[in-house]
Design a protein around this motif. Structure first.
Motif, PDB file in Angstrom:
ATOM      1  N   PRO A 221     -27.138 -41.278  44.843  1.00  0.00           N
ATOM      2  CA  PRO A 221     -28.376 -40.535  45.108  1.00  0.00           C
ATOM      3  C   PRO A 221     -28.198 -39.022  45.086  1.00  0.00           C
ATOM      4  CG  PRO A 221     -27.534 -41.606  47.100  1.00  0.00           C
ATOM      5  CD  PRO A 221     -26.757 -42.156  45.957  1.00  0.00           C
ATOM      6  N   ASP A 222     -27.010 -38.558  45.392  1.00  0.00           N
ATOM      7  CA  ASP A 222     -26.691 -37.136  45.316  1.00  0.00           C
ATOM      8  C   ASP A 222     -25.487 -37.006  44.388  1.00  0.00           C
ATOM      9  OD1 ASP A 222     -26.176 -34.468  45.594  1.00  0.00           O
ATOM     10  OD2 ASP A 222     -25.838 -34.503  47.765  1.00  0.00           O
ATOM     11  N   PRO A 223     -25.707 -36.970  43.080  1.00  0.00           N
ATOM     12  CA  PRO A 223     -24.589 -37.054  42.122  1.00  0.00           C
ATOM     13  C   PRO A 223     -23.579 -35.917  42.206  1.00  0.00           C
ATOM     14  CG  PRO A 223     -26.648 -36.520  41.007  1.00  0.00           C
ATOM     15  CD  PRO A 223     -27.014 -36.883  42.402  1.00  0.00           C
ATOM     16  N   LEU A 224     -23.962 -34.803  42.825  1.00  0.00           N
ATOM     17  CA  LEU A 224     -23.054 -33.661  42.904  1.00  0.00           C
ATOM     18  C   LEU A 224     -22.430 -33.529  44.294  1.00  0.00           C
ATOM     19  CD1 LEU A 224     -25.135 -30.993  40.939  1.00  0.00           C
ATOM     20  CD2 LEU A 224     -23.444 -32.604  40.069  1.00  0.00           C
ATOM     21  N   ALA A 225     -22.558 -34.566  45.122  1.00  0.00           N
ATOM     22  CA  ALA A 225     -22.057 -34.478  46.497  1.00  0.00           C
ATOM     23  C   ALA A 225     -20.560 -34.225  46.548  1.00  0.00           C
ATOM     24  CB  ALA A 225     -22.402 -35.752  47.258  1.00  0.00           C
ATOM     25  N   ALA A 226     -19.795 -34.904  45.698  1.00  0.00           N
ATOM     26  CA  ALA A 226     -18.337 -34.736  45.728  1.00  0.00           C
ATOM     27  C   ALA A 226     -17.950 -33.298  45.388  1.00  0.00           C
ATOM     28  CB  ALA A 226     -17.681 -35.711  44.751  1.00  0.00           C
ATOM     29  N   MET A 227     -18.618 -32.721  44.405  1.00  0.00           N
ATOM     30  CA  MET A 227     -18.360 -31.324  44.060  1.00  0.00           C
ATOM     31  C   MET A 227     -18.708 -30.410  45.225  1.00  0.00           C
ATOM     32  SD  MET A 227     -19.664 -30.774  40.191  1.00  0.00           S
ATOM     33  CE  MET A 227     -19.186 -31.869  38.875  1.00  0.00           C
ATOM     34  N   ALA A 228     -19.850 -30.668  45.850  1.00  0.00           N
ATOM     35  CA  ALA A 228     -20.293 -29.824  46.958  1.00  0.00           C
ATOM     36  C   ALA A 228     -19.307 -29.883  48.123  1.00  0.00           C
ATOM     37  CB  ALA A 228     -21.687 -30.255  47.415  1.00  0.00           C
ATOM     38  N   ASP A 229     -18.759 -31.055  48.388  1.00  0.00           N
ATOM     39  CA  ASP A 229     -17.782 -31.183  49.473  1.00  0.00           C
ATOM     40  C   ASP A 229     -16.569 -30.299  49.218  1.00  0.00           C
ATOM     41  OD1 ASP A 229     -19.387 -33.109  50.685  1.00  0.00           O
ATOM     42  OD2 ASP A 229     -18.325 -34.785  49.730  1.00  0.00           O
ATOM     43  N   LEU A 230     -15.990 -30.399  48.024  1.00  0.00           N
ATOM     44  CA  LEU A 230     -14.797 -29.619  47.705  1.00  0.00           C
ATOM     45  C   LEU A 230     -15.110 -28.125  47.688  1.00  0.00           C
ATOM     46  CD1 LEU A 230     -12.081 -30.478  45.106  1.00  0.00           C
ATOM     47  CD2 LEU A 230     -12.985 -28.170  45.240  1.00  0.00           C
ATOM     48  N   LEU A 231     -16.215 -27.777  47.086  1.00  0.00           N
ATOM     49  CA  LEU A 231     -16.584 -26.362  46.970  1.00  0.00           C
ATOM     50  C   LEU A 231     -16.823 -25.743  48.337  1.00  0.00           C
ATOM     51  CD1 LEU A 231     -17.230 -23.964  45.183  1.00  0.00           C
ATOM     52  CD2 LEU A 231     -19.534 -24.877  44.866  1.00  0.00           C
ATOM     53  N   GLY A 232     -17.471 -26.500  49.238  1.00  0.00           N
ATOM     54  CA  GLY A 232     -17.703 -25.981  50.574  1.00  0.00           C
ATOM     55  C   GLY A 232     -16.412 -25.702  51.310  1.00  0.00           C
ATOM     56  N   GLY A 233     -15.431 -26.621  51.184  1.00  0.00           N
ATOM     57  CA  GLY A 233     -14.143 -26.406  51.829  1.00  0.00           C
ATOM     58  C   GLY A 233     -13.417 -25.196  51.284  1.00  0.00           C
ATOM     59  N   TYR A 234     -13.520 -24.976  49.993  1.00  0.00           N
ATOM     60  CA  TYR A 234     -12.888 -23.816  49.359  1.00  0.00           C
ATOM     61  C   TYR A 234     -13.550 -22.521  49.826  1.00  0.00           C
ATOM     62  CZ  TYR A 234     -10.936 -20.878  45.594  1.00  0.00           C
ATOM     63  OH  TYR A 234     -10.278 -19.894  44.875  1.00  0.00           O
ATOM     64  N   ALA A 235     -14.872 -22.489  49.770  1.00  0.00           N
ATOM     65  CA  ALA A 235     -15.614 -21.253  50.035  1.00  0.00           C
ATOM     66  C   ALA A 235     -15.485 -20.792  51.479  1.00  0.00           C
ATOM     67  CB  ALA A 235     -17.087 -21.441  49.671  1.00  0.00           C
ATOM     68  N   ARG A 236     -15.279 -21.711  52.416  1.00  0.00           N
ATOM     69  CA  ARG A 236     -15.106 -21.287  53.805  1.00  0.00           C
ATOM     70  C   ARG A 236     -13.809 -20.515  53.997  1.00  0.00           C
ATOM     71  NH1 ARG A 236     -17.097 -26.279  54.849  1.00  0.00           N
ATOM     72  NH2 ARG A 236     -15.024 -27.131  55.321  1.00  0.00           N
ATOM     73  N   ARG A 237     -12.803 -20.847  53.226  1.00  0.00           N
ATOM     74  CA  ARG A 237     -11.516 -20.135  53.334  1.00  0.00           C
ATOM     75  C   ARG A 237     -11.445 -18.954  52.381  1.00  0.00           C
ATOM     76  NH1 ARG A 237      -6.033 -21.215  55.118  1.00  0.00           N
ATOM     77  NH2 ARG A 237      -6.679 -23.176  56.068  1.00  0.00           N
ATOM     78  N   LEU A 238     -12.048 -19.081  51.212  1.00  0.00           N
ATOM     79  CA  LEU A 238     -12.014 -18.027  50.203  1.00  0.00           C
ATOM     80  C   LEU A 238     -13.404 -17.928  49.581  1.00  0.00           C
ATOM     81  CD1 LEU A 238     -10.573 -15.930  48.502  1.00  0.00           C
ATOM     82  CD2 LEU A 238      -9.576 -17.765  47.134  1.00  0.00           C
ATOM     83  N   PRO A 239     -14.289 -17.093  50.149  1.00  0.00           N
ATOM     84  CA  PRO A 239     -15.677 -17.011  49.668  1.00  0.00           C
ATOM     85  C   PRO A 239     -15.765 -16.584  48.210  1.00  0.00           C
ATOM     86  CG  PRO A 239     -15.457 -15.987  51.819  1.00  0.00           C
ATOM     87  CD  PRO A 239     -14.057 -16.256  51.333  1.00  0.00           C
ATOM     88  N   LEU A 240     -16.759 -17.133  47.518  1.00  0.00           N
ATOM     89  CA  LEU A 240     -17.010 -16.783  46.123  1.00  0.00           C
ATOM     90  C   LEU A 240     -18.050 -15.679  46.037  1.00  0.00           C
ATOM     91  CD1 LEU A 240     -17.241 -20.330  44.506  1.00  0.00           C
ATOM     92  CD2 LEU A 240     -15.289 -18.790  44.535  1.00  0.00           C
ATOM     93  N   LEU A 241     -17.977 -14.930  44.960  1.00  0.00           N
ATOM     94  CA  LEU A 241     -18.985 -13.924  44.674  1.00  0.00           C
ATOM     95  C   LEU A 241     -20.143 -14.571  43.916  1.00  0.00           C
ATOM     96  CD1 LEU A 241     -16.597 -11.070  43.484  1.00  0.00           C
ATOM     97  CD2 LEU A 241     -17.543 -11.440  45.780  1.00  0.00           C
ATOM     98  N   PRO A 242     -21.374 -14.033  44.038  1.00  0.00           N
ATOM     99  CA  PRO A 242     -22.517 -14.629  43.330  1.00  0.00           C
ATOM    100  C   PRO A 242     -22.273 -14.803  41.834  1.00  0.00           C
ATOM    101  CG  PRO A 242     -23.284 -13.046  44.946  1.00  0.00           C
ATOM    102  CD  PRO A 242     -21.791 -12.923  44.930  1.00  0.00           C
ATOM    103  N   ALA A 243     -21.631 -13.826  41.198  1.00  0.00           N
ATOM    104  CA  ALA A 243     -21.387 -13.920  39.754  1.00  0.00           C
ATOM    105  C   ALA A 243     -20.446 -15.065  39.424  1.00  0.00           C
ATOM    106  CB  ALA A 243     -20.813 -12.601  39.231  1.00  0.00           C
ATOM    107  N   GLU A 244     -19.532 -15.399  40.347  1.00  0.00           N
ATOM    108  CA  GLU A 244     -18.619 -16.518  40.120  1.00  0.00           C
ATOM    109  C   GLU A 244     -19.351 -17.852  40.257  1.00  0.00           C
ATOM    110  OE1 GLU A 244     -14.462 -14.463  41.687  1.00  0.00           O
ATOM    111  OE2 GLU A 244     -15.890 -15.262  43.146  1.00  0.00           O
ATOM    112  N   ILE A 245     -20.240 -17.926  41.225  1.00  0.00           N
ATOM    113  CA  ILE A 245     -21.004 -19.160  41.410  1.00  0.00           C
ATOM    114  C   ILE A 245     -21.875 -19.435  40.179  1.00  0.00           C
ATOM    115  CG2 ILE A 245     -22.758 -20.301  42.825  1.00  0.00           C
ATOM    116  CD1 ILE A 245     -21.763 -18.573  45.178  1.00  0.00           C
TER     117      ILE A 245
END
Length: 338
Positions: free
Chosen positions: A247-271
């Motif tokens: 039902p949420d096909p991108l959930a796995a990506m969102a989980d990993l990305l959230g863990g990464y971004a909390r330790r090393l935030p991304l810039l808007p242009a990178e996102i």
């Protein structure tokens, strides 16, 4: 047939590193790798011998980067580099085509590819990848020039010449569209993004799970594709190997990305470039795997191991659309898009 037998690997390990034990070959795409089990019962080591066509400076660079990362973050779960008896991080094998030999510590665990994982595991993996990137950020070693390296995401445009090697017409068409999108929408932006040395191959076969604590990633291995490039490429590659569906096909990506971004935030242009990078990496897997499997049929099972996931991911992205993908990923970092 390779000139490197287990017997010869054992001789090299003993002569250069003082490690005496039994050698057995390990599967690899380009290098020749051997696990060395010391006769005295000590920690197993991995002897890595570069491909004859590879610039020896590349392997030397990789070894020095690993030493740097472990110096910055001593408990970082990546291979330790065993110095030679003379104290060097690598050993040059002279000959008509010089090669580099290295010895790194064996890390126990099961490949992520062999096990189902939870949302919390993917979150932890994202944090571990960020931790590695932070450890590599200050590495000042000069990366050797690596033109036409098919696994360098920044050079994905070059892969369009290899599309003819993809036998399945639908997979070939999806890969072509992803590469075209990369050329038109992503490549022009990469020059303005943060750059550093990155692992560059965060696929499920290079992440280990501790059998005793399977809810946590235990190690990151195989730094053979390391390059200097846009930091966000690291994430584009890692996210390309996350499963899609449900039902949420991108959930796995969102989980990993959230863990990464909390330790090393991304810039808007990178996102903004992430969807195109993810699709380009999946296209890379389709194209390069097909091309190499055709020329190395005996190694085709190994070379094609990531193909089904790449094709499924390209198909899902085509259905969802790059705008929706970008919005979902931005939300995962806390940067909601209108």
């Amino acid at each position: 047939m390779s000139e490197w037998t287990a017997d010869r690997a054992e001789e090299l390990a003993a002569e250069v590193w003082g490690v005496r034990g039994r050698a057995r070959p390990l599967a690899s795409e380009r290098d020749e790798n051997f696990r060395i089990d010391p006769a005295d019962g000590g920690t197993p080591q991995v002897l890595k011998i570069t491909h004859p066509d590879e610039d020896p400076a590349i392997a030397a660079f990789q070894s020095e980067a690993l030493v740097h990362a472990r110096t910055v973050d001593p408990s970082l779960p990546v291979p330790s580099v065993l110095p030679t008896l003379s104290g060097a991080a690598w050993h040059r094998l002279d000959g008509a085509r010089p090669r580099i030999a290295r010895m790194v510590g064996w890390l126990d665990g099961s490949p992520l590819a062999d096990a189902p994982v939870s949302a919390s595991f993917r979150d932890a993996l994202g944090g571990l990848i960020a931790r590695l990137d932070l450890a590599l950020a200050g590495f000042a070693g000069e990366a050797p020039r690596h033109d036409n390296f098919v696994w360098d995401l920044s050079q994905a445009a070059n892969l369009r010449a290899l599309l003819k090697h993809v036998p399945d017409g639908e997979a070939r068409a999806m890969a072509a569209r992803a590469l075209d999108f990369f050329v038109d929408e992503v490549e022009p932006r990469l020059g303005s993004l943060r750059r550093q040395v990155i692992h560059n191959d965060m696929n499920p076969h290079n992440v280990l799970i501790d059998r005793a604590t399977p809810q946590q990633p235990s190690a990151i291995i195989d730094f053979g594709d390391m390059v200097e490039g846009p930091l966000v490429n690291e994430l584009g590659i890692a996210l390309a190997y996350q499963p899609v569906g449900g039902p949420d096909p991108l959930a796995a990506m969102a989980d990993l990305l959230g863990g990464y971004a909390r330790r090393l935030p991304l810039l808007p242009a990178e996102i903004e470039v992430l969807p195109g990078l993810i699709a380009a990496r999946r296209a890379t897997t389709v194209v390069v795997s097909s091309w190499r499997a055709a020329s190395e049929p005996r190694n085709s099972a190994y070379l094609l191991r990531n193909m089904p996931g790449a094709v499924a991911g390209l198909s899902a992205f085509a259905t969802i659309g790059p705008g929706a993908v970008a919005a979902r990923l931005a939300a995962a970092t806390g940067e909601d898009r209108p």
